[in-house]
Design a protein around this motif. Structure first.
Motif, mmCIF file in Angstrom:
data_model
loop_
_atom_site.group_PDB
_atom_site.id
_atom_site.type_symbol
_atom_site.label_atom_id
_atom_site.label_comp_id
_atom_site.label_asym_id
_atom_site.label_seq_id
_atom_site.Cartn_x
_atom_site.Cartn_y
_atom_site.Cartn_z
ATOM 1 N N LEU A 53 0.836 -1.204 0.000
ATOM 2 C CA LEU A 53 0.000 0.000 0.000
ATOM 3 C C LEU A 53 0.870 1.252 0.000
ATOM 4 N N ILE A 54 1.964 1.213 0.779
ATOM 5 C CA ILE A 54 2.891 2.358 0.801
ATOM 6 C C ILE A 54 3.511 2.562 -0.574
ATOM 7 N N LEU A 55 3.921 1.464 -1.209
ATOM 8 C CA LEU A 55 4.494 1.573 -2.553
ATOM 9 C C LEU A 55 3.490 2.160 -3.531
ATOM 10 N N LEU A 56 2.212 1.779 -3.388
ATOM 11 C CA LEU A 56 1.183 2.295 -4.294
ATOM 12 C C LEU A 56 1.031 3.804 -4.126
ATOM 13 N N VAL A 57 1.063 4.284 -2.880
ATOM 14 C CA VAL A 57 0.953 5.728 -2.635
ATOM 15 C C VAL A 57 2.141 6.471 -3.252
ATOM 16 N N LEU A 58 3.355 5.979 -2.995
ATOM 17 C CA LEU A 58 4.548 6.639 -3.543
ATOM 18 C C LEU A 58 4.569 6.552 -5.060
ATOM 19 N N ARG A 59 4.123 5.420 -5.588
ATOM 20 C CA ARG A 59 4.106 5.213 -7.043
ATOM 21 C C ARG A 59 3.144 6.197 -7.713
ATOM 22 N N LEU A 60 1.965 6.371 -7.126
ATOM 23 C CA LEU A 60 0.988 7.311 -7.683
ATOM 24 C C LEU A 60 1.533 8.731 -7.639
ATOM 25 N N ALA A 61 2.174 9.097 -6.511
ATOM 26 C CA ALA A 61 2.738 10.446 -6.388
ATOM 27 C C ALA A 61 3.833 10.672 -7.423
ATOM 28 N N GLU A 62 4.708 9.689 -7.612
ATOM 29 C CA GLU A 62 5.810 9.837 -8.567
ATOM 30 C C GLU A 62 5.299 9.933 -9.997
ATOM 31 N N SER A 63 4.328 9.092 -10.348
ATOM 32 C CA SER A 63 3.811 9.118 -11.723
ATOM 33 C C SER A 63 3.103 10.434 -12.011
ATOM 34 N N LEU A 64 2.280 10.896 -11.062
ATOM 35 C CA LEU A 64 1.580 12.168 -11.253
ATOM 36 C C LEU A 64 2.578 13.310 -11.411
ATOM 37 N N SER A 65 3.669 13.277 -10.659
ATOM 38 C CA SER A 65 4.653 14.363 -10.734
ATOM 39 C C SER A 65 5.356 14.404 -12.088
ATOM 40 N N HIS A 66 5.361 13.289 -12.829
ATOM 41 C CA HIS A 66 5.979 13.264 -14.160
ATOM 42 C C HIS A 66 4.984 13.583 -15.276
ATOM 43 N N ALA A 67 3.714 13.708 -14.958
ATOM 44 C CA ALA A 67 2.681 13.857 -15.986
ATOM 45 C C ALA A 67 2.890 15.127 -16.809
ATOM 46 N N ASN A 68 2.552 15.022 -18.084
ATOM 47 C CA ASN A 68 2.620 16.155 -19.013
ATOM 48 C C ASN A 68 1.367 17.000 -18.842
ATOM 49 N N VAL A 69 1.263 17.663 -17.693
ATOM 50 C CA VAL A 69 0.075 18.454 -17.389
ATOM 51 C C VAL A 69 0.507 19.765 -16.734
ATOM 52 N N ARG A 70 -0.160 20.834 -17.161
ATOM 53 C CA ARG A 70 0.133 22.152 -16.594
ATOM 54 C C ARG A 70 -0.666 22.285 -15.291
ATOM 55 N N MET A 71 -0.041 21.894 -14.190
ATOM 56 C CA MET A 71 -0.764 21.854 -12.914
ATOM 57 C C MET A 71 0.181 22.140 -11.748
ATOM 58 N N ASP A 72 -0.252 23.059 -10.882
ATOM 59 C CA ASP A 72 0.419 23.230 -9.597
ATOM 60 C C ASP A 72 -0.639 23.177 -8.511
ATOM 61 N N PHE A 73 -0.225 23.119 -7.255
ATOM 62 C CA PHE A 73 -1.156 22.968 -6.139
ATOM 63 C C PHE A 73 -1.334 24.252 -5.343
ATOM 64 N N GLY A 74 -0.996 25.385 -5.949
ATOM 65 C CA GLY A 74 -1.191 26.661 -5.263
ATOM 66 C C GLY A 74 -0.021 27.008 -4.367
ATOM 67 N N ARG A 75 -0.032 28.251 -3.879
ATOM 68 C CA ARG A 75 1.107 28.769 -3.109
ATOM 69 C C ARG A 75 1.394 27.916 -1.867
ATOM 70 N N VAL A 76 0.345 27.467 -1.185
ATOM 71 C CA VAL A 76 0.534 26.641 0.018
ATOM 72 C C VAL A 76 0.696 25.179 -0.353
ATOM 73 N N GLY A 77 -0.160 24.690 -1.251
ATOM 74 C CA GLY A 77 -0.129 23.276 -1.611
ATOM 75 C C GLY A 77 1.192 22.842 -2.222
ATOM 76 N N GLU A 78 1.850 23.756 -2.958
ATOM 77 C CA GLU A 78 3.144 23.433 -3.555
ATOM 78 C C GLU A 78 4.188 23.085 -2.503
ATOM 79 N N ARG A 79 3.976 23.594 -1.272
ATOM 80 C CA ARG A 79 4.927 23.337 -0.193
ATOM 81 C C ARG A 79 4.536 22.132 0.655
ATOM 82 N N LEU A 80 3.395 21.510 0.326
ATOM 83 C CA LEU A 80 2.930 20.349 1.081
ATOM 84 C C LEU A 80 3.106 19.043 0.316
ATOM 85 N N VAL A 81 2.814 19.045 -0.988
ATOM 86 C CA VAL A 81 2.871 17.832 -1.805
ATOM 87 C C VAL A 81 3.531 18.162 -3.138
#
Length: 317
Positions: A208-236
């Motif tokens: 389950l831990i690997l699945l969480v990290l895997r999802l986070a890593e894949s999303l971070s590589h996505a070809n998408v113009r997306m940020d999580f806002g001024r605060v969210g960028e510092r959290l995830v």
């Protein structure tokens, strides 16, 4: 909830094994390998779940707001090959064949010694009443370990020679997360496995831990113009945050934004860059051509040559 997910996973694994795999093994006279085959079905199913979850999240996002559009996506299909080999097929099988004997020997030696590895729950007994909090702490600790592994990949010349394959992709998508040399994958698996054992991650929670990290890593590589806002960028870690890490000016020891799930490590250790409006081109200008346009086999062979060049002593005169 975790127990319910484990039960469902075990039931589906058993059904696939008994309905499809066991009859074939019986006909071929391979029942002596039944226990290993059962474990393999579980691993394969876990790989399928990983790929489906990541694709269901990332594909719609990439079609919604892509950073780049390309006429040809031939090099992207190389990354798809990496993912399928890493998650479903050949590479885990090779790892199993090579390391299963050593793993059994190590487990046997630990059992014979009577040593019981400590866990966070034994060090902090109150966590037994808060299993989700314990799970979150395990993820934070493993994410901290991943931050430093990632930094070392950029700091050591021989390790960068391998890791450059990952950075050479000029058409980065969520499939690029698995674009790694086999040796790099082996080192990564050993790194997180040793830390997980050292802090006593329960085996049932590790997937389950690997699945969480895997999802986070894949999303971070996505070809998408997306940020999580001024605060969210510092959290995830967001796709924008990690794209800067893959920018053409952020290769080797000049890298920024090494975090996998939590940017706080970059913040603490001075490697963070929070330029929210910046989506640079990706790639490694110093990478050999095979790393950029070659197929899986060509990149693996070139990787061995590059790491050999990085390790051998410089010629005199």
């Amino acid at each position: 909830m975790i127990a319910a997910i484990e039960d469902l996973y075990d039931q589906v694994t058993a059904w696939i094994f008994h309905a499809w795999v066991q009859p074939v093994m019986y006909e071929l006279g391979l029942m002596a390998w039944a226990d290993d085959a059962f474990d393999w079905v579980g691993f394969f199913l876990f790989g399928v779940v990983q790929v489906l979850v990541v694709a269901l999240v990332c594909l719609p996002l990439e079609r919604w707001r892509p950073v780049e559009r390309w006429d040809s996506q031939r090099v992207v299909w190389t990354d798809v090959t990496y993912t399928l080999l890493a998650r479903l097929g050949l590479l885990p099988l090779l790892g199993f064949v090579v390391f299963s004997g050593a793993a059994v020997a190590i487990e046997g030696a630990i059992a014979d010694s009577g040593f019981v590895p400590p866990t966070l729950e034994t060090l902090i007994p109150g966590l037994r009443e808060w299993p989700l909090l314990a799970l979150a702490l395990y993820i934070v600790i493993l994410d901290f370990g991943e931050y430093w592994r990632h930094r070392f990949q950029h700091q050591f010349r021989w390790w960068w020679a391998l890791h450059s394959i990952h950075h050479a992709q000029t058409q980065m998508t969520f499939w690029t997360d698995d674009r790694n040399h086999v040796l790099d994958d082996v080192l990564a698996a050993a790194w997180i496995g040793v830390i997980a054992v050292a802090i006593g991650v329960p085996p049932a929670q590790f997937p389950l831990i690997l699945l969480v990290l895997r999802l986070a890593e894949s999303l971070s590589h996505a070809n998408v113009r997306m940020d999580f806002g001024r605060v969210g960028e510092r959290l995830v870690v967001s796709p924008r945050f990690h794209r800067l890490h893959h920018g053409v000016l952020s290769v080797g020891q000049s890298g920024k934004n090494y975090g996998v799930l939590l940017p706080v490590w970059d913040w603490i250790f001075g490697t963070a860059d929070f330029k929210r409006d910046h989506y640079p081109r990706t790639g490694d200008p110093g990478a050999p051509p095979a790393y950029v346009t070659g197929g899986w086999l060509r990149q693996q062979g070139q990787g061995l040559r590059e790491v050999w060049r990085a390790l051998r002593p410089p010629r005199q005169g």
